[in-house]
Design a protein around this motif. Sequence first.
Motif, PDB file in Angstrom:
ATOM      1  N   GLN A  56      -2.129  10.259   3.285  1.00  0.00           N
ATOM      2  CA  GLN A  56      -0.656  10.428   2.894  1.00  0.00           C
ATOM      3  C   GLN A  56      -0.812  10.021   1.657  1.00  0.00           C
ATOM      4  O   GLN A  56      -0.652   8.661   1.147  1.00  0.00           O
ATOM      5  CB  GLN A  56       0.375   9.541   3.674  1.00  0.00           C
ATOM      6  CG  GLN A  56       1.797   9.724   3.206  1.00  0.00           C
ATOM      7  CD  GLN A  56       2.821   9.275   4.016  1.00  0.00           C
ATOM      8  OE1 GLN A  56       3.243   9.771   5.146  1.00  0.00           O
ATOM      9  NE2 GLN A  56       3.510   8.475   3.653  1.00  0.00           N
ATOM     10  N   PRO A  57      -0.753  10.957   0.513  1.00  0.00           N
ATOM     11  CA  PRO A  57      -0.597  10.582  -1.065  1.00  0.00           C
ATOM     12  C   PRO A  57       0.872  10.370  -1.393  1.00  0.00           C
ATOM     13  O   PRO A  57       1.838  11.096  -0.623  1.00  0.00           O
ATOM     14  CB  PRO A  57      -1.228  11.865  -1.706  1.00  0.00           C
ATOM     15  CG  PRO A  57      -1.233  12.982  -0.916  1.00  0.00           C
ATOM     16  CD  PRO A  57      -1.301  12.385   0.768  1.00  0.00           C
ATOM     17  N   GLU A  58       1.338   9.491  -2.147  1.00  0.00           N
ATOM     18  CA  GLU A  58       2.459   9.143  -2.552  1.00  0.00           C
ATOM     19  C   GLU A  58       2.571   8.887  -3.955  1.00  0.00           C
ATOM     20  O   GLU A  58       1.692   8.672  -4.948  1.00  0.00           O
ATOM     21  CB  GLU A  58       2.975   7.790  -1.942  1.00  0.00           C
ATOM     22  CG  GLU A  58       2.789   7.934  -0.292  1.00  0.00           C
ATOM     23  CD  GLU A  58       3.301   6.545   0.268  1.00  0.00           C
ATOM     24  OE1 GLU A  58       3.157   6.303   1.494  1.00  0.00           O
ATOM     25  OE2 GLU A  58       3.443   5.714  -0.512  1.00  0.00           O
ATOM     26  N   VAL A  59       3.927   9.100  -4.633  1.00  0.00           N
ATOM     27  CA  VAL A  59       4.110   8.901  -5.955  1.00  0.00           C
ATOM     28  C   VAL A  59       5.539   8.319  -5.960  1.00  0.00           C
ATOM     29  O   VAL A  59       6.419   8.536  -5.413  1.00  0.00           O
ATOM     30  CB  VAL A  59       4.233  10.146  -6.933  1.00  0.00           C
ATOM     31  CG1 VAL A  59       4.605   9.588  -8.248  1.00  0.00           C
ATOM     32  CG2 VAL A  59       3.012  10.927  -6.919  1.00  0.00           C
ATOM     33  N   LEU A  60       5.203   6.862  -6.502  1.00  0.00           N
ATOM     34  CA  LEU A  60       6.626   6.038  -6.031  1.00  0.00           C
ATOM     35  C   LEU A  60       6.799   5.249  -7.619  1.00  0.00           C
ATOM     36  O   LEU A  60       6.141   4.938  -8.279  1.00  0.00           O
ATOM     37  CB  LEU A  60       6.167   4.753  -5.069  1.00  0.00           C
ATOM     38  CG  LEU A  60       5.612   5.342  -3.697  1.00  0.00           C
ATOM     39  CD1 LEU A  60       5.503   3.859  -3.056  1.00  0.00           C
ATOM     40  CD2 LEU A  60       6.859   6.033  -2.917  1.00  0.00           C
ATOM     41  N   TYR A  61       8.084   4.937  -7.874  1.00  0.00           N
ATOM     42  CA  TYR A  61       8.442   4.107  -8.795  1.00  0.00           C
ATOM     43  C   TYR A  61       8.596   2.658  -8.122  1.00  0.00           C
ATOM     44  O   TYR A  61       9.505   2.843  -7.340  1.00  0.00           O
ATOM     45  CB  TYR A  61       9.983   4.635  -9.488  1.00  0.00           C
ATOM     46  CG  TYR A  61      10.222   3.888 -10.771  1.00  0.00           C
ATOM     47  CD1 TYR A  61       9.799   4.303 -12.046  1.00  0.00           C
ATOM     48  CD2 TYR A  61      10.821   2.635 -10.664  1.00  0.00           C
ATOM     49  CE1 TYR A  61      10.046   3.666 -13.350  1.00  0.00           C
ATOM     50  CE2 TYR A  61      10.975   1.912 -11.884  1.00  0.00           C
ATOM     51  CZ  TYR A  61      10.698   2.420 -13.107  1.00  0.00           C
ATOM     52  OH  TYR A  61      10.782   1.727 -14.421  1.00  0.00           O
ATOM     53  N   SER A  62       8.007   1.810  -8.495  1.00  0.00           N
ATOM     54  CA  SER A  62       7.828   0.375  -8.016  1.00  0.00           C
ATOM     55  C   SER A  62       8.089  -0.836  -8.569  1.00  0.00           C
ATOM     56  O   SER A  62       7.344  -0.833  -9.814  1.00  0.00           O
ATOM     57  CB  SER A  62       6.576   0.361  -7.151  1.00  0.00           C
ATOM     58  OG  SER A  62       6.541  -0.604  -6.254  1.00  0.00           O
ATOM     59  N   GLN A  63       9.009  -1.528  -8.401  1.00  0.00           N
ATOM     60  CA  GLN A  63       9.160  -2.876  -9.417  1.00  0.00           C
ATOM     61  C   GLN A  63       8.359  -4.092  -8.722  1.00  0.00           C
ATOM     62  O   GLN A  63       8.515  -4.608  -7.514  1.00  0.00           O
ATOM     63  CB  GLN A  63      10.625  -3.114  -9.427  1.00  0.00           C
ATOM     64  CG  GLN A  63      11.468  -2.064 -10.192  1.00  0.00           C
ATOM     65  CD  GLN A  63      12.904  -2.517 -10.255  1.00  0.00           C
ATOM     66  OE1 GLN A  63      13.678  -3.129  -9.284  1.00  0.00           O
ATOM     67  NE2 GLN A  63      13.642  -2.022 -11.197  1.00  0.00           N
ATOM     68  N   TYR A  64       7.615  -4.534  -9.539  1.00  0.00           N
ATOM     69  CA  TYR A  64       6.610  -5.926  -9.058  1.00  0.00           C
ATOM     70  C   TYR A  64       7.289  -6.829 -10.140  1.00  0.00           C
ATOM     71  O   TYR A  64       8.196  -6.732 -10.813  1.00  0.00           O
ATOM     72  CB  TYR A  64       5.109  -5.385  -9.504  1.00  0.00           C
ATOM     73  CG  TYR A  64       4.570  -4.493  -8.621  1.00  0.00           C
ATOM     74  CD1 TYR A  64       5.347  -3.939  -7.489  1.00  0.00           C
ATOM     75  CD2 TYR A  64       3.187  -4.321  -8.614  1.00  0.00           C
ATOM     76  CE1 TYR A  64       4.603  -3.394  -6.639  1.00  0.00           C
ATOM     77  CE2 TYR A  64       2.582  -3.623  -7.591  1.00  0.00           C
ATOM     78  CZ  TYR A  64       3.239  -3.039  -6.598  1.00  0.00           C
ATOM     79  OH  TYR A  64       2.764  -2.199  -5.650  1.00  0.00           O
ATOM     80  N   GLY A  65       6.628  -7.974 -10.072  1.00  0.00           N
ATOM     81  CA  GLY A  65       7.041  -9.196 -10.883  1.00  0.00           C
ATOM     82  C   GLY A  65       7.093 -10.481 -10.174  1.00  0.00           C
ATOM     83  O   GLY A  65       6.578 -10.417  -9.071  1.00  0.00           O
ATOM     84  N   SER A  66       7.723 -11.476 -10.663  1.00  0.00           N
ATOM     85  CA  SER A  66       7.934 -12.784  -9.981  1.00  0.00           C
ATOM     86  C   SER A  66       9.088 -13.460 -10.810  1.00  0.00           C
ATOM     87  O   SER A  66       9.705 -13.120 -11.740  1.00  0.00           O
ATOM     88  CB  SER A  66       6.673 -13.528 -10.140  1.00  0.00           C
ATOM     89  OG  SER A  66       6.450 -14.056 -11.485  1.00  0.00           O
TER      90      SER A  66
END
Length: 211
Positions: A74-84
């Motif tokens: 399953q390949p995916e393309v996501l907008y993803s928010q990381y951080g801390s």
Amino acid sequence: MKKLILGLAVTASSLAFAQQTPKSSSNPVTFGVKGGMNVSSLSKDEGLDDQKSKIGFNAGVFANIPVAESFSIQPEVLYSQYGSKSEYTVLGNKYSSSTKLDYIAVPVMFQYNLIPNLFVEAGPEFGFMVSAKNKIKNESNGNSSTSDNYKDDLKTFNFGIGLGAGYYFTDNFGITARYVAGLTDVAKNRPNGSDAVRNNTFQVGLAYKFK
């Protein structure tokens, strides 16, 4: 930019392969959308003792490509928010800081169905940073400020390993959970002898397959 183009090209090739893969009534190639919540943090080093998890989101599209009776890619393309997030005190004033690192993430998950509707998965995730900002708030008086986008000061490519599971309540609708452990240092120019700082996130969300 070259890495972003390469990552999108690999994903496009995977989607093209999915369209060309022979379909059967029992194991068709399926496409879908997914989205959910990120609970992210940066791996601790000596300067991150007070860091806390930050809430963000992820959303995007995927293709599920069966390659065996119980196995699929399953390949995916996501907008993803990381951080801390972190808290600290200066001259008696309490401050809170939020680091927001936004990526275009390209996971490639290898999935195994334990039963028809329940799967486990593992695989690499390639990330391409699009934004990096810090927000600092003085908790004593409520004043806050947000930095300009400083992604050029950080590594724009991120690599991690994901491990997760999911369950489809129907043929179309399911719930997913995944932990992604970052393997690359976020900093572009890390001083010798200092600890690396890496992205880590737990994701939970919903998926919908078009059939």
